[in-house]
Each structure stands twice: as C-alpha cells, then as structure tokens.
Design an enzyme around this catalytic site. Sequence first.
Site, PDB file in Angstrom:
ATOM      1  CG  ASP A  99     -59.828  67.036   7.135  1.00  0.00           C
ATOM      2  OD1 ASP A  99     -60.676  65.904   7.044  1.00  0.00           O
ATOM      3  OD2 ASP A  99     -59.736  67.528   6.279  1.00  0.00           O
ATOM      4  CD  GLU A 156     -62.564  65.686   1.973  1.00  0.00           C
ATOM      5  OE1 GLU A 156     -62.885  65.621   0.503  1.00  0.00           O
ATOM      6  OE2 GLU A 156     -62.985  66.361   2.834  1.00  0.00           O
TER       7      GLU A 156
END
Length: 416
Positions: A99, A156
């Site tokens: 991400d 994350e």
Amino acid sequence: MWKLTGPIQHISNYHAELTRIRRDLHAHPELGFEEARTASLVAAELSSYGVDEVHAGIGRTGVVGVVRGRLNVETSLDGPLNGAADSCVRAVALRADMDALPIKEDSDFPWRSARSGVMHACGHDGHTTMLLGAARYLAATRNFAGSVYCIFQPGEEGLGGAKAMMDDGLFERFPADWIFGMHNWPQLPSGKIGLAPGAMMAAADRITIKVTGDGGHGAHPDMTIDPVLVSAHIITAVQSIVARNVNPLDDAVVSICALQGGDLSAMSVIPRQVTLVGTVRSFRTEVQALIEKRLGRIVQSVAQAFGASAEMQYERIYPATINTPQAAHYAAEVAAEIVGDASVVRDLPPSMGAEDFAFMLQATPGAYLRLGQGSEGGGFLHTPRFDFNDAVLPLGAALYARLAERVLSQPVGAML
C-alpha cells in the site's frame, strides 16, 4: 558492493525489468485495501513466472504465491540433513507490503505518482518488486526442499493488513515454520543490512481525548470553562509520564500530535469542546499498561481541577515488532553471505516507528530486516520527495530468496 554470485547474479539479469515494475507501481499508487491494480499486477507477474499457485483476495486485497522446491527433504544444496526428514523445516514465508500513503508527491521523477494526494512514500513499491524478483528466481531454480509462500500484504500503513490476512486464514492455508520481512532504510548506506535479535520496532497505540467545558466569549473567560486551556495543561502534564513514571532504561514516547477545537475565523469564541489525538510508543507490555493507566488518571484529574470533564479512548493498534533471536542470527548469517560480514549491522537500534508485521511474528517465528538504500531516493520515509533506490532491487530480492533457500535446507532443531 555486494558479491555478484548465486541468487544476486541470477536476479541481476532481469534488474531492468524489476526497475520497470517498481516504477510502474510508483506511478500508480493505491491506499490500503484499495490495491486492486497492484494485486492484479502481482498475480499476473507470479503466474508468468510459473509459480505453482497464486491466491488472491486474502485479507481483501492480499496475494500469496506458492513455490515448491525440487529437492528431497533429506538432502539440499548444503548437503545431507542431520536428522529425520519429518524434523525438517517444511515451509518459509516471505512478506512484502503493497500500500501507498495519502501524501502529495513533490518530485520531478518521470515515474512520479499519477494520482494527486497518493504516493509510495515508504518504499512499498520497492518491497513488492523485490519479492516478485525473489519469486521469479525461486520458481526458476527451485533449489530447496519444501514450500515458499510469497505474501503480498495490503494495508500496512495503520490499517492492520497483516492481521486482516491472518483473520482470513493466512497461516491455516499456508502454514509456515518461519517468516521473514524487510523494509528499506535510507539511514543505512546502500548495500548494508541491519537487524537485531529482539526489538525492531515499537508498539503503536492511538489516544483520543475529548475535553468538554462551557464555551463563551473570549472577552469574558470568567463566565466559561475553557477546554482549550484545559487541553494545554493536559498536553504539558502527559509529558511527565515518560520523564517521571517510566523506568529510564525503558524506551517510550507519548506524543499529542493534533488538537481540534473552535473556529479559526472566530477569534473571540471559546469553544465548548476540544479533541486531542496522539500516539504512544513502547516495547514492553508492562510499560504500555503503565502509560495507559497514567494517561487516564492525568486526563481526568487535570480536567476535574479546572471544572471540565474529559473522556479518553486508548486503542492498541500494533504490538511491538520483536525478532525471534535465532531467526535474527540466522538471517544475519545469510546477509553476510551476500554482502560480507562488515556490511551487516547485527545490533541495529530499534525504531520507535511501528509495523504490522508484528502480528505475523507473534504467530510464527521469524525476523524483520532493514535493507540499506542510502539517500539516493531524495528523502526520508513518509516525505513528499521520497523514492525507492532501484539499485538495491537485486540485493533485496536475493536476500529474500537466499533466506528461503538456506532455511529450507535445515532441520527444525537447527533453527530453534
């Protein structure tokens, strides 16, 4: 410079292709649990490499690629195993995050983000690409016994994507004996690798404090209970926790990072309510509990002293990232094999940052490493000018791959 032997020599042959993938990911960043394009690209690349299985949609947008070795469990590249076949390490997991962050990029790279307000400011584009490079090498060579699970994790950055994948049955479906993850680190020179046989990153907790008073006219403060004043005293008072309550030998941080109350266009209006938001960082659960307790008492006592009221919400977001000592030692030996012992920092000081790989380490023995990338990218992590250093892509991919190869040639007892 690292040695061009073994996995790194093999992976260097497609360095240009890895660089193309990394820059494509950088140009098309996606926030946590929105990584549809990224996950699709990862799955397509894994399939093109000939991995044995590709599983998508784990933890919403997570992907797992499975590569099986060609060697018998009794033998390996490093010779016959000492011990029964059923004592061997059967599976190793390698994890990368996918991400991006809600940051507006400030760079002139040709591959800069095409999405305003979203960018890969933490190098997850590089982590994803390195694990793809490792998967490609492992699928082509298969010089190990057992299975390698390549885990591409979403969310994350504060969203707990690791736990989402675990809650979705990650380790039940892909039961690994050991797990390894890594993160680029601009503070380490390119080609250096750092880790520690214990704490790597702190636990991260979120605190939200709502202070309520009686609003009114700023020219007549005696007729109000000012929540702005109360909040200011709370901000000051909580700094005493680390200074006067936490053992000086323990690391901890209490930071109030945002305050919201009133209207900036109303200079003479005292608001009724103010909200404070902040974070607590620590390494030991005992310290974490102490800080939570002291925060609650201080918030209530300060508010009461001024005639106001206050509510505090304390959320434990990520646990501390703690390496298994044996796995950290083993990973350091593998790193030294690639970059030389002098380029491995075996006692890297822990960071007060946090990482949801901690959830995986609570479930499975393993280690988290720092991959030095120097300052070539142009900025530190989470800054608008950050960029991953493509020169270290083969090194990171080779480190992932060799960790799996070496571990899957060992009896379980040798690792424990």
